[in-house]
Design an enzyme around this catalytic site. Sequence first.
Site, PDB file in Angstrom:
ATOM      1  N   SER A 156      -4.768   7.060   4.795  1.00  0.00           N
ATOM      2  CA  SER A 156      -4.934   6.778   6.223  1.00  0.00           C
ATOM      3  C   SER A 156      -4.042   7.638   7.106  1.00  0.00           C
ATOM      4  CB  SER A 156      -4.603   5.322   6.519  1.00  0.00           C
ATOM      5  OG  SER A 156      -5.518   4.483   5.904  1.00  0.00           O
ATOM      6  N   ARG A 197      -1.002   0.045  -6.165  1.00  0.00           N
ATOM      7  CA  ARG A 197      -1.955   0.045  -5.045  1.00  0.00           C
ATOM      8  C   ARG A 197      -2.572   1.437  -4.897  1.00  0.00           C
ATOM      9  NH1 ARG A 197      -2.560  -3.443  -0.619  1.00  0.00           N
ATOM     10  NH2 ARG A 197      -3.043  -2.514   1.385  1.00  0.00           N
ATOM     11  N   ARG A 210       5.284   2.709   6.287  1.00  0.00           N
ATOM     12  CA  ARG A 210       5.909   1.618   5.540  1.00  0.00           C
ATOM     13  C   ARG A 210       7.406   1.850   5.311  1.00  0.00           C
ATOM     14  NH1 ARG A 210       2.201  -2.130   3.849  1.00  0.00           N
ATOM     15  NH2 ARG A 210       0.036  -1.469   3.491  1.00  0.00           N
TER      16      ARG A 210
END
Length: 553
Positions: A77, A166, A283
């Site tokens: 993203s 992930r 993050r």
Amino acid sequence: QVSWKLEDHPKLPKGKTIAVVVLDGWGENKPDDYNCIHVAQTATMDSLKQGAPEKWRLIRAHGTAVGLPTEEDMGNSEVGHNALGAGRIFAQGAKLVDLALASGKIYEGEGFNYISESFEKGTLHLIGLLSDGGVHSRLDQLQLLLKGASEHGAKRIRVHFLTDGRDVSDGSSVGFVETIENDLANLREKGVDARIASGGGRMYVTMDRYENDWGVVKRGWDAQVLGEAPHKFTNAVEAVKKLRENANDQYLPPFVIVDEHNKAVGPIVDGDAVVTFNFRADRMVMLAKALEYQDFDKFDRVRFPKIRYAGMLQYDGELKLPSHYLVSPPEIDRTSGEYLVYNGIRTFACSETVKFGHVTFFWNGNRSGYFNPELEKYVEIPSDIGISFNLQPKMKALEIGERARDAILSHKFDQVRVNIANGDMVGHTGDIQATTVACKAADEAVKMILDAIEQVGGIYVVTADHGNAEDMVKRDKCGQPLYDKNGQLQILTSHTCHPVPIAIGGPGLGPDVRFRNDVPDGGLANVAATIMNLHGFVAPNDYEPTLIQVVDN
Ligand code: 3PG
Ligand code: CO
């Protein structure tokens, strides 16, 4: 001196309302049972596909098309929205760190110099995602940094890792921890006091984003800085294996490594140096704030150690956060958002918290805030917190659709831009059934937005930032699903290297406007010029070419 004025497009009119819809994690793949987009009822997206090749096509969303080091790098993203918004391809963090490590320049820069002042008396702490996914960080970069830092004077090193599962397979954390333990053992042989100090799963410890849940960062702080956690182990490989009995890599609870007196081996104290080794910002920004800001009220830090802190990169160019960093971030300047606002385009952007920064911060070249608050409105819909999205697969799709619809119908905006998170966020859980529900919800949100565009005579651009939900299993070279030794399907939680769709349409789009066929390799970076055209402008010369043409009838 940048000249912000865009030239008028010779053939395309101004004044149309343009909806820009980014479906997160929505790639194009062959239909089968593990392609959740195919399995789900997605009537709206299916109907757009009928417009191929003039109004629907595929574009590249991974590898070098988005500034990543190799064609094996899946999209993500950050780089996806950067390319969509900036209209050009910039060498991204992953690549810039590779170059700085390979040339050794990383050890000559201001950031390394700054932290190395602490090496004589203090400990160097390295905090980040332990993974070879290449989305937020890379294992080989951490390995090189460990070696390089010790060669450049670090005598005591502590690693605080977050397990992934992930961007890579669940369970791969064990092997990564073994690799790092091995490297640290080698360093110890050379006389460096190097150890793992703490750990935890990325979604439960430290790596929250967009201030969704500070509790996540606090759990990490307690383990990394205070040396306190609900679980204590003397060995990190054992810790991960044991904690995996009750949680997957993404959600491992925090733990600290203790010595024979049950004392944490690596809390962060006055005089230490800290590097957050993720190159990707979203993050790490929250932890960066906790480590850097004197004034801080997001949680009780208990202790705020006087440290020398550097990020792998500077994570936020507007906030200048952190103020010290090892590698300069890509200089993503002159984004389409900034140009369009200068040219009077009133812009509305919206997503739910977990993707809010994607469609604002990443879209605007890793810059927080507005260019011109009088012309822009960014709306964040609070995400559900403390819940895995497979349990809530519809997420806030409906609410985003409604807000976008209202913004379109208000006639107050020329561009209404959204990110619809479902395909990606639920895809990352690896739950196939839930991801199918997620795709349907995303499709319904698209419909709501297209209906509004229909009402106001506007134009839509529907695309995605990278693949995810269109493939939920690992596959062999022939594309057949892979099973593990127990006969279990090997789930793919990560993104993919598939292309993504882009569709244009709406009553405001002239019948003579269609996709060109001379940019077959077009990628996400070609979208910005396309959108500028639809607003009635010609894109700057150095932008990647537009995907559309106006044919003479
Ligand atoms: C995450 O941060 O959730 C994943 O590592 C990447 O997902 P995104 O690139 O879709 O945000
Ligand atoms: Co994702």
